[in-house]
Write a protein that holds these residues in place. Structure first.
Motif, PDB file in Angstrom:
ATOM      1  N   PHE A   1      63.817  15.129 -63.290  1.00 32.41           N
ATOM      2  CA  PHE A   1      64.892  13.917 -63.318  1.00 32.41           C
ATOM      3  C   PHE A   1      66.205  14.588 -63.606  1.00 32.41           C
ATOM      4  N   LEU A   2      66.106  15.886 -63.698  1.00 28.92           N
ATOM      5  CA  LEU A   2      67.576  16.608 -64.001  1.00 28.92           C
ATOM      6  C   LEU A   2      68.301  17.140 -62.748  1.00 28.92           C
ATOM      7  N   LEU A   3      67.410  17.499 -61.584  1.00 29.02           N
ATOM      8  CA  LEU A   3      68.087  17.613 -60.247  1.00 29.02           C
ATOM      9  C   LEU A   3      69.090  16.686 -59.919  1.00 29.02           C
ATOM     10  N   PRO A   4      68.735  15.281 -59.612  1.00 27.25           N
ATOM     11  CA  PRO A   4      69.693  14.131 -59.332  1.00 27.25           C
ATOM     12  C   PRO A   4      70.900  14.493 -59.870  1.00 27.25           C
ATOM     13  N   ILE A   5      70.748  14.663 -61.163  1.00 28.94           N
ATOM     14  CA  ILE A   5      72.303  14.722 -62.189  1.00 28.94           C
ATOM     15  C   ILE A   5      73.087  15.790 -61.376  1.00 28.94           C
ATOM     16  N   TRP A   6      72.598  17.086 -61.271  1.00 29.88           N
ATOM     17  CA  TRP A   6      73.059  18.155 -60.805  1.00 29.88           C
ATOM     18  C   TRP A   6      73.787  18.028 -59.461  1.00 29.88           C
ATOM     19  N   ALA A   7      72.872  17.104 -58.642  1.00 28.11           N
ATOM     20  CA  ALA A   7      73.239  16.979 -57.343  1.00 28.11           C
ATOM     21  C   ALA A   7      74.572  16.100 -57.231  1.00 28.11           C
TER      22      ALA A   7
ATOM     23  N   GLY B   1      53.523  29.500 -76.534  1.00 27.46           N
ATOM     24  CA  GLY B   1      54.269  29.117 -75.383  1.00 27.46           C
ATOM     25  C   GLY B   1      53.954  27.774 -75.107  1.00 27.46           C
ATOM     26  N   THR B   2      52.546  27.214 -75.104  1.00 31.27           N
ATOM     27  CA  THR B   2      52.315  25.707 -74.659  1.00 31.27           C
ATOM     28  C   THR B   2      53.170  24.851 -75.717  1.00 31.27           C
ATOM     29  N   TRP B   3      53.022  25.184 -77.037  1.00 33.74           N
ATOM     30  CA  TRP B   3      53.549  24.185 -77.969  1.00 33.74           C
ATOM     31  C   TRP B   3      55.103  24.189 -77.707  1.00 33.74           C
ATOM     32  N   LEU B   4      55.822  25.307 -77.367  1.00 36.42           N
ATOM     33  CA  LEU B   4      57.085  25.324 -77.007  1.00 36.42           C
ATOM     34  C   LEU B   4      57.512  24.612 -75.862  1.00 36.42           C
ATOM     35  N   GLY B   5      56.698  24.628 -74.902  1.00 38.29           N
ATOM     36  CA  GLY B   5      56.952  24.202 -73.622  1.00 38.29           C
ATOM     37  C   GLY B   5      56.872  22.579 -73.792  1.00 38.29           C
ATOM     38  N   ASN B   6      55.863  21.967 -74.288  1.00 38.77           N
ATOM     39  CA  ASN B   6      55.454  20.648 -74.643  1.00 38.77           C
ATOM     40  C   ASN B   6      56.683  20.044 -75.472  1.00 38.77           C
ATOM     41  N   GLY B   7      57.018  20.859 -76.475  1.00 33.78           N
ATOM     42  CA  GLY B   7      58.375  20.578 -77.524  1.00 33.78           C
ATOM     43  C   GLY B   7      59.780  20.265 -76.245  1.00 33.78           C
ATOM     44  N   LEU B   8      59.862  21.273 -75.486  1.00 31.54           N
ATOM     45  CA  LEU B   8      61.029  20.945 -74.801  1.00 31.54           C
ATOM     46  C   LEU B   8      60.974  20.013 -73.950  1.00 31.54           C
ATOM     47  N   THR B   9      59.905  19.730 -73.066  1.00 27.52           N
ATOM     48  CA  THR B   9      59.899  18.673 -72.028  1.00 27.52           C
ATOM     49  C   THR B   9      59.677  17.479 -72.983  1.00 27.52           C
ATOM     50  N   TRP B  10      59.173  17.069 -74.212  1.00 26.04           N
ATOM     51  CA  TRP B  10      59.241  15.917 -75.142  1.00 26.04           C
ATOM     52  C   TRP B  10      60.526  15.583 -75.158  1.00 26.04           C
ATOM     53  N   SER B  11      61.265  16.738 -75.818  1.00 21.93           N
ATOM     54  CA  SER B  11      62.815  16.390 -75.974  1.00 21.93           C
ATOM     55  C   SER B  11      63.597  15.913 -75.052  1.00 21.93           C
ATOM     56  N   LEU B  12      63.643  16.911 -73.788  1.00 22.23           N
ATOM     57  CA  LEU B  12      64.367  16.040 -72.466  1.00 22.23           C
ATOM     58  C   LEU B  12      64.028  14.781 -72.051  1.00 22.23           C
ATOM     59  N   ASP B  13      62.730  14.632 -72.249  1.00 23.91           N
ATOM     60  CA  ASP B  13      62.194  13.010 -71.784  1.00 23.91           C
ATOM     61  C   ASP B  13      62.537  11.891 -72.686  1.00 23.91           C
TER      62      ASP B  13
ATOM     63  N   ILE C   1      65.409  12.342 -74.685  1.00 27.91           N
ATOM     64  CA  ILE C   1      67.004  12.106 -74.245  1.00 27.91           C
ATOM     65  C   ILE C   1      67.200  11.402 -73.024  1.00 27.91           C
ATOM     66  N   TYR C   2      66.527  11.513 -72.083  1.00 32.90           N
ATOM     67  CA  TYR C   2      66.584  10.911 -70.730  1.00 32.90           C
ATOM     68  C   TYR C   2      66.149   9.498 -71.006  1.00 32.90           C
ATOM     69  N   ASN C   3      65.125   8.991 -71.732  1.00 34.74           N
ATOM     70  CA  ASN C   3      64.631   7.707 -71.984  1.00 34.74           C
ATOM     71  C   ASN C   3      65.406   7.102 -72.921  1.00 34.74           C
ATOM     72  N   THR C   4      66.089   7.663 -73.917  1.00 30.06           N
ATOM     73  CA  THR C   4      66.863   7.052 -74.844  1.00 30.06           C
ATOM     74  C   THR C   4      68.107   6.809 -74.477  1.00 30.06           C
ATOM     75  N   ALA C   5      68.878   7.993 -74.151  1.00 30.72           N
ATOM     76  CA  ALA C   5      70.187   7.665 -73.940  1.00 30.72           C
ATOM     77  C   ALA C   5      70.656   7.296 -72.377  1.00 30.72           C
ATOM     78  N   GLY C   6      69.763   7.351 -71.587  1.00 29.47           N
ATOM     79  CA  GLY C   6      69.660   6.727 -70.503  1.00 29.47           C
ATOM     80  C   GLY C   6      70.927   7.166 -69.509  1.00 29.47           C
ATOM     81  N   PRO C   7      71.753   5.989 -68.898  1.00 28.09           N
ATOM     82  CA  PRO C   7      72.798   6.451 -68.076  1.00 28.09           C
ATOM     83  C   PRO C   7      74.187   7.204 -68.848  1.00 28.09           C
ATOM     84  N   PHE C   8      73.991   6.972 -70.097  1.00 27.19           N
ATOM     85  CA  PHE C   8      75.060   7.656 -71.029  1.00 27.19           C
ATOM     86  C   PHE C   8      74.728   9.372 -70.841  1.00 27.19           C
ATOM     87  N   ALA C   9      73.437   9.681 -70.837  1.00 28.44           N
ATOM     88  CA  ALA C   9      73.025  11.117 -70.862  1.00 28.44           C
ATOM     89  C   ALA C   9      73.567  11.562 -69.214  1.00 28.44           C
ATOM     90  N   GLY C  10      73.183  10.639 -68.164  1.00 27.85           N
ATOM     91  CA  GLY C  10      73.829  11.029 -66.926  1.00 27.85           C
ATOM     92  C   GLY C  10      75.186  11.264 -66.708  1.00 27.85           C
TER      93      GLY C  10
END
Length: 466
Positions: A334-340, A277-289, A291-300
């Motif tokens: 960093f997802l909640l501000p986008i949903w807002a 579970g820790t491995w899966l959780g870290n993988g999910l967090t890393w993936s989102l992070d 995308i957020y840092n690479t795609a930037g405003p385009f992701a938003g």
């Protein structure tokens, strides 16, 4: 208004009380599970006095009445249909609304609803911790008290407690949702956060002790602040508990079932599921992070534009679990501000509809529904106003995309989840004045963008009432 008359008309237009499987209500809507979803006369239901909108979502037929009024209508509706009655003497069991609702959903929506049922009850604890962290940060930044003040000590304890015991909170809530004993779920959360295990929440750089057990190297590392490990563990526990209960005689069930459930699940959790579970959780967090840092405003731009469409499917309910994992692993959401941005844009589009429409009933709905969106509750304006004309919904998507791009570009974050719109200022404040100002600017961009886009797109109204 005559709520009994409204409830009676609603039952008739739904296809009669025999077509009503179960019903409940939230702050604004009557939520009904029907035997046959094709029987309701939606146009006629919208003409009932007090009805502000009708839509089908998440396996339910939902009728918007608004705050306060929905409680009164539900009371009369339950009396007519019998959905609120207790189990009868004849042995007929009242239908559980959640179970009836899930049977009508597709598998993806069912998973999303399950995660929502687990994480929504925990929101008050997360929000309280986020606000306490903000107060603690302000005390330190502005030096209101000495660094070694008891105020600092106590507020640090108060603000971090919910995240340290997060597996216990999730364990209790998840066990209830999975049909297991919630206290056994809490015990498993306690095992995974036991003081004998290294606490990564407060000692992030420390190395855990490793022991040999059954020929395996086991790291004595705790799961404080984690999300996915306890979800997997409690799901397994629910299966084990039910399996044991089927074969254990009732006379010794209280002694044997909890003992075997905790022992078996505990060993499997510490040896296999916890690390996985820790491995899966870290993988999910890393993936989102990433995308957020690479795609930037385009992701938003993409996520802000599509979020309201996701809300229609009901899949957005699963996002609480992802956001909780982000807070646990990164300390920020960093997802909640986008949903807002997507939510307040729906309010902006709703305001534009108020000025464009010639239908007095739509005007009556548009203002309160839009204000509700500014407070983070979007269903009334989405389903009661914007979707029924479609173009305002597209306008809201444009505003949400613009606002989403801005908050990602300026790195707006929060330290909790569950609050959007105006209330979100409270959980954005702990990260400083710049964070608050950028959220405010994004709020204005999303609202104004949606308002202007809707005015440009216009409103196509039928000559007959919808």
């Amino acid at each position: 208004m005559d709520t009994k008359k409204a409830a009676s008309e609603l039952v008739e237009l739904l296809g009669g009380k025999e077509n009503v499987v179960s019903a409940t209500h939230c702050a604004t809507r009557l939520r009904i599970v029907l035997q046959d979803d094709d029987k309701p006369d939606k146009q006629a239901i919208e003409e009932i006095e007090g009805v502000k909108g009708v839509f089908s979502a998440s396996g339910q037929f939902q009728v918007i009445f608004g705050t306060g009024l929905v409680n009164k209508v539900y009371a009369d509706f339950a009396e007519i249909t019998g959905v609120g009655a207790k189990d009868s003497d004849e042995g007929e069991k009242r239908v559980d609304h959640n179970e009836a609702m899930k049977k009508k959903m597709n598998p993806l929506a069912r998973i999303a609803r399950t995660l929502s049922n687990i994480f929504v009850p925990i929101i008050p604890a997360i929000v309280a911790s986020g606000l306490l962290m903000g107060l603690l940060g302000m005390m330190r930044a502005f030096e209101w008290v000495a660094p070694d003040s008891p105020w600092i000590l106590f507020l640090d304890m108060f603000s971090s407690a919910a995240f340290i015991i997060l597996p216990i909170l999730i364990g209790f809530s998840a066990a209830k949702e999975f049909g297991a004993n919630p206290y056994l779920g809490a015990v498993l959360g306690g095992i995974m956060t036991h003081p004998a295990l290294l606490n990564p929440w407060t000692l992030a750089n420390a190395e855990p002790e490793t022991i040999q057990f059954l020929g395996m190297n086991v790291d004595l590392l705790g799961y404080q602040g984690t999300v996915i490990p306890i979800l997997l563990v409690v799901y397994l526990m629910s299966k084990i508990e039910r399996g044991i209960r089927k074969v254990v005689p009732n006379a010794i069930d209280l002694l044997v079932t909890p003992f075997l459930t905790i022992m078996l699940t505990g060993f499997i959790a510490m040896l296999f599921i916890g690390p996985l579970g820790t491995w899966l959780g870290n993988g999910l967090t890393w993936s989102l992070d990433f995308i957020y840092n690479t795609a930037g405003p385009f992701a938003g731009l993409i996520f802000g534009g599509l979020y309201s469409t996701i809300v229609i499917t009901g899949v957005h309910h699963s996002f609480h679990a992802i956001e909780a994992a982000l807070i646990a692993d990164l300390g920020v959401n960093f997802l909640l501000p986008i949903w807002a941005m997507a939510n307040v844009a729906q309010g902006g589009a709703g305001l534009a509809v108020f000025f464009l429409t010639k239908n007095p009933k739509v005007k009556e709905i548009a203002i309160p529904a839009s204000f509700s969106a500014f407070l983070g509750i979007t269903e009334p304006v989405i389903f009661g106003v914007n979707l029924r004309f479609m173009r305002p919904f597209v306008g809201a998507a444009i505003g949400g995309a613009l606002g989403g791009a801005y908050v990602v570009f300026t790195n707006v974050v929060t330290n909790a989840y569950g609050l959007t719109g105006i209330p979100m200022f409270a959980i954005a404040a702990p990260f400083g004045t710049a964070n608050i100002m950028n959220y405010l600017i994004g709020f204005i961009i999303a609202t104004a963008g949606a308002f202007i886009a809707t005015l440009i797109l216009g409103l196509k109204e039928d000559t007959t009432k919808k």
